[in-house]
Design a protein around this motif. Structure first.
Motif, mmCIF file in Angstrom:
data_model
loop_
_atom_site.group_PDB
_atom_site.id
_atom_site.type_symbol
_atom_site.label_atom_id
_atom_site.label_comp_id
_atom_site.label_asym_id
_atom_site.label_seq_id
_atom_site.Cartn_x
_atom_site.Cartn_y
_atom_site.Cartn_z
ATOM 1 N N LEU A 152 73.866 23.787 35.297
ATOM 2 C CA LEU A 152 73.293 25.117 35.465
ATOM 3 C C LEU A 152 72.358 25.139 36.678
ATOM 4 O O LEU A 152 72.367 26.103 37.459
ATOM 5 N N THR A 153 71.570 24.090 36.841
ATOM 6 C CA THR A 153 70.655 24.007 37.981
ATOM 7 C C THR A 153 71.417 24.037 39.294
ATOM 8 O O THR A 153 71.033 24.731 40.239
ATOM 9 N N VAL A 154 72.514 23.266 39.361
ATOM 10 C CA VAL A 154 73.328 23.230 40.571
ATOM 11 C C VAL A 154 73.942 24.601 40.842
ATOM 12 O O VAL A 154 73.949 25.082 41.985
ATOM 13 N N ALA A 155 74.424 25.249 39.794
ATOM 14 C CA ALA A 155 75.060 26.566 39.964
ATOM 15 C C ALA A 155 74.043 27.608 40.442
ATOM 16 O O ALA A 155 74.314 28.370 41.388
ATOM 17 N N VAL A 156 72.886 27.640 39.807
ATOM 18 C CA VAL A 156 71.860 28.622 40.202
ATOM 19 C C VAL A 156 71.302 28.269 41.577
ATOM 20 O O VAL A 156 71.044 29.151 42.413
ATOM 21 N N GLY A 157 71.131 26.972 41.822
ATOM 22 C CA GLY A 157 70.619 26.533 43.123
ATOM 23 C C GLY A 157 71.551 26.914 44.259
ATOM 24 O O GLY A 157 71.102 27.305 45.349
ATOM 25 N N TRP A 158 72.843 26.823 44.014
ATOM 26 C CA TRP A 158 73.806 27.203 45.046
ATOM 27 C C TRP A 158 73.778 28.718 45.266
ATOM 28 O O TRP A 158 73.849 29.182 46.420
ATOM 29 N N ARG A 159 73.661 29.473 44.193
ATOM 30 C CA ARG A 159 73.573 30.933 44.324
ATOM 31 C C ARG A 159 72.301 31.307 45.101
ATOM 32 O O ARG A 159 72.316 32.221 45.934
ATOM 33 N N ALA A 216 65.642 19.969 39.393
ATOM 34 C CA ALA A 216 65.733 19.797 40.846
ATOM 35 C C ALA A 216 64.529 19.052 41.419
ATOM 36 O O ALA A 216 64.664 18.205 42.303
ATOM 37 N N GLY A 217 63.340 19.378 40.925
ATOM 38 C CA GLY A 217 62.129 18.749 41.447
ATOM 39 C C GLY A 217 62.112 17.249 41.255
ATOM 40 O O GLY A 217 61.489 16.524 42.047
ATOM 41 N N LYS A 218 62.781 16.770 40.215
ATOM 42 C CA LYS A 218 62.823 15.321 39.979
ATOM 43 C C LYS A 218 63.662 14.616 41.036
ATOM 44 O O LYS A 218 63.378 13.473 41.413
ATOM 45 N N VAL A 219 64.703 15.301 41.517
ATOM 46 C CA VAL A 219 65.532 14.724 42.576
ATOM 47 C C VAL A 219 64.781 14.751 43.904
ATOM 48 O O VAL A 219 64.698 13.741 44.612
ATOM 49 N N THR A 220 64.218 15.909 44.248
ATOM 50 C CA THR A 220 63.484 16.002 45.513
ATOM 51 C C THR A 220 62.246 15.111 45.496
ATOM 52 O O THR A 220 61.830 14.594 46.535
ATOM 53 N N GLY A 221 61.682 14.894 44.324
ATOM 54 C CA GLY A 221 60.543 13.995 44.211
ATOM 55 C C GLY A 221 60.896 12.564 44.552
ATOM 56 O O GLY A 221 60.081 11.828 45.129
ATOM 57 N N LYS A 222 62.110 12.154 44.227
ATOM 58 C CA LYS A 222 62.565 10.804 44.571
ATOM 59 C C LYS A 222 62.663 10.623 46.080
ATOM 60 O O LYS A 222 62.632 9.486 46.590
ATOM 61 N N ILE A 224 72.116 20.421 48.437
ATOM 62 C CA ILE A 224 71.578 21.713 48.864
ATOM 63 C C ILE A 224 71.173 22.554 47.656
ATOM 64 O O ILE A 224 70.124 23.197 47.651
ATOM 65 N N SER A 225 71.992 22.512 46.610
ATOM 66 C CA SER A 225 71.695 23.270 45.393
ATOM 67 C C SER A 225 70.414 22.792 44.734
ATOM 68 O O SER A 225 69.692 23.569 44.096
ATOM 69 N N LEU A 226 70.103 21.508 44.880
ATOM 70 C CA LEU A 226 68.909 20.945 44.256
ATOM 71 C C LEU A 226 67.683 21.055 45.160
ATOM 72 O O LEU A 226 66.603 20.568 44.817
ATOM 73 N N GLY A 227 67.862 21.690 46.324
ATOM 74 C CA GLY A 227 66.712 21.925 47.187
ATOM 75 C C GLY A 227 66.526 20.912 48.294
ATOM 76 O O GLY A 227 65.446 20.839 48.890
ATOM 77 N N VAL A 228 67.565 20.126 48.582
ATOM 78 C CA VAL A 228 67.513 19.181 49.703
ATOM 79 C C VAL A 228 68.348 19.782 50.829
ATOM 80 O O VAL A 228 69.578 19.735 50.789
ATOM 81 N N PRO A 229 67.727 20.364 51.844
ATOM 82 C CA PRO A 229 68.475 21.068 52.896
ATOM 83 C C PRO A 229 69.131 20.095 53.876
ATOM 84 O O PRO A 229 68.513 19.653 54.840
ATOM 85 N N ILE A 230 70.383 19.774 53.624
ATOM 86 C CA ILE A 230 71.133 18.889 54.504
ATOM 87 C C ILE A 230 71.819 19.712 55.586
ATOM 88 O O ILE A 230 72.515 20.687 55.295
ATOM 89 N N LEU A 231 71.622 19.306 56.832
ATOM 90 C CA LEU A 231 72.274 19.946 57.965
ATOM 91 C C LEU A 231 73.291 18.972 58.539
ATOM 92 O O LEU A 231 72.914 17.916 59.053
#
Length: 603
Positions: free
Chosen positions: A303-310, A336-342, A366-373
């Protein structure tokens, strides 16, 4: 604060360094971990200048002539920078080397470039390399960053420790004349076939690309880079060394890939440059962790990935607002914050280059808040041609071209490029240069592409396209990447050129294989178990699951399994971790023939 130095103001890389020192003498330049104290140390731009003066004086004492080549094989650290800038300030040409390359390959580069000075990690490195260096080599000085000569090694008058070679202090210097088109570096490409080629790059080649990158991606004096890709890799050198210098940012040097997770927590970078394999490994660990969790945890993650992508699509202006976005603050806190916290918790962008990034992996981060370019380029283009921007990030593409670079699609859908980052040519090989760059200055990348809405999409590589016996054309790269997202597989190549169907040679992950074997009744301690037909059938199903979203042509009917990894030492990997496909096929030639003979009988 933004404080970008325009290359036209300085023209050369050593003058870029001097200008940064002038503008930001007390600013943080580099961080590194000091083993003796067990602490991270920081050096200012003025402190870095004092060190460069010492290195410059010591190099000047070697009696080198302008244009002479000097080589460096160090792990990322401030000394790499000091040596590089000092050499460039004397008009010397820097030849970066990979620390984990094969000795015979390193020796070939030293010989081809006629390097006069070599800076290396320690005596152990020289002990491995020395037997491969020819007796008539022009190499006059070998510098050991750590310690002196190995007590067990034969005395060599060329070898000195950096500590005794450097003067205690040295006079400051200023640069009065500059030619931005002068040769600055020869970077040897780790080709998957044949000997490496020496790519000649000028000062302006690399500075134009760094400056172009800063026009698409905002970087300022408050940013902190974490550097872990080798500085011998042109992507890290241009994007993770010259670009931060141009922007006035600080660079922290990771201790090693093994300690990267810890370094991310301690340094808390705002930017980093990586290759897809880094993200793929993290993705694989997350997916494995999800398998071990309960149904509720997995649903919450999905659900986090789906909402994060939206949310991402809404921010990009590609979709409208939806009430589901109201759940993001909670999902960010819980998942998501637990992943970005790592990753340190402050990462505002990560650039992925060097190879294609799998779309599934990119979407998850990207869905979890890590902006990969994702970006794209070649060593021959210094190296960046294109990159996505934060406000216009199309993860399936490799972005838009840097300012000043022209691209178009030529014959066979090949992407060709022209611009200030295009190399001067190949060292000592005009024929290779003419084959790469045509009379109008267009460099032929060898990659197939399409361009839509300004974004470049790489669709394959001309030489890597497999043509089956039925005429079907198959680009194997994305398939191989998708297969390796399964934790059971460490490496894979697709085969089928001139054959009736596709097969794959797969290197199994030892730990995952033991778990897989035990679960299916195979002997975990028997190497022959990888030859069991039942194991092959099960692995074919695992491969098919990874390729389920690919077109109908992506059907792998047979596999060859091995537990022996393809490594640099075995000659099957380049120093940039690219598989030498032809050599792997040679290694498995007999087994491949058996696979297709069995397939023909079974049809």
């Amino acid at each position: 604060m933004k404080d970008v130095i325009d290359p036209q103001e300085v023209l050369t890389l050593e003058r870029l360094f001097l200008e940064r020192v002038r503008r930001s003498p007390a600013g943080a330049a580099y961080r590194y971990f000091q083993k003796s104290t067990g602490q991270w140390q920081q050096i200012t731009w003025r402190g870095a200048f004092d060190e460069v003066c010492r290195w410059r004086a010591a190099l000047a004492a070697e009696g080198l002539n302008r244009g002479d080549r000097v080589a460096v094989a160090l792990r990322n650290c401030p000394d790499w920078v000091y040596f590089d800038i000092a050499a460039l300030s004397l008009g010397l040409v820097v030849v970066p080397l990979y620390t984990d390359d094969r000795p015979e390959n390193t020796a070939y580069i030293l010989e081809d470039a006629q390097s006069r000075v070599l800076l290396i990690q320690d005596a152990k490195f020289w002990t491995r390399l020395a037997p491969a260096v020819h007796g008539d080599s022009p190499l006059q000085r070998v510098l050991l960053q750590q310690g002196g000569q190995d007590s067990g090694a034969e005395e060599d008058s060329r070898v000195r420790s950096v500590q005794e070679w450097l003067p205690g202090e040295a006079d400051a210097w200023t640069s009065e004349s500059a030619d931005g088109n002068e040769l600055a570096s020869i970077v040897y490409t780790s080709g998957t076939t044949g000997r490496p080629k020496g790519v000649m790059l000028s000062h302006m080649n690399m500075m134009s690309v760094a400056y172009g990158g800063l026009q698409l991606v905002d970087v300022d004096t408050e940013d902190l880079f974490l550097s872990f890709l080798p500085l011998s890799h042109t992507l890290e050198r241009t994007g993770g060394y010259y670009l931060p210098m141009m922007a006035g940012s600080c660079v922290a040097y990771s201790r090693s890939i093994a300690q990267l997770a810890t370094d991310l927590q301690q340094i808390r970078p705002t930017l980093m440059i990586a290759v897809p394999r880094i993200f793929e490994r993290v993705y694989g660990r997350i997916q494995q962790q999800m398998k071990d969790k309960g149904t509720l945890a997995r649903r919450l993650f999905d659900l986090t990935v789906a909402v994060g992508w939206r949310r991402f699509c809404y921010q990009q202006g590609r979709q409208g607002w939806t009430p589901s976005l109201l759940a993001w603050p909670l999902l960010e806190k819980l998942v998501a914050g637990k992943v970005t916290g790592k990753l340190g918790g402050r990462l505002r962008l990560a650039v992925s280059g060097g190879a294609p990034l799998n779309d599934t992996v990119a979407r998850m981060f990207i869905s979890l808040g890590v902006p990969i370019l994702q970006g794209y380029g070649l060593t021959e283009t210094s190296p960046v041609i294109s990159v996505n921007a934060l406000e216009d990030n199309e993860p399936r593409s490799v972005g838009v071209t840097l300012p000043g670079i022209q691209v178009r699609v030529g014959d066979s859908d090949e992407l060709i490029v022209r611009g200030p980052g295009v190399m001067l040519g190949y060292w000592n090989n005009d024929q290779w240069t003419r084959e790469m760059i045509d009379e109008d200055g267009w460099l032929h990348t060898g990659d197939q592409a399409r361009i839509e809405n300004g974004h470049i999409y790489i669709t394959g590589r001309i030489k890597d396209i497999l043509v089956l016996s039925n005429g079907e054309k198959v680009p194997p790269g994305d398939m191989e990447s998708a297969i390796c997202l399964d934790e059971l597989f460490d490496q894979a190549i697709i085969i089928g050129e001139g054959r009736p169907f596709l097969s794959a040679i797969v290197v199994l992950n030892p730990d995952a294989w033991r778990e897989f074997a035990a679960a299916h009744g195979f002997a975990t301690d028997d190497p022959k178990a990888v030859e069991d037909p039942k194991a092959h059938q099960l692995v074919v199903k695992r491969v098919a699951a990874q390729l389920k979203d690919f077109p109908a042509y992506a059907r792998v009917r047979k596999v060859l399994l091995t537990l022996e990894p393809w490594t640099i030492d075995s000659g099957l990997l380049t120093p940039t971790m690219k598989v030498k496909r032809n050599l792997v096929l040679e290694r498995f030639a007999d087994e491949v023939e058996e696979v297709y003979e069995e397939g023909a009988v079974g049809r």
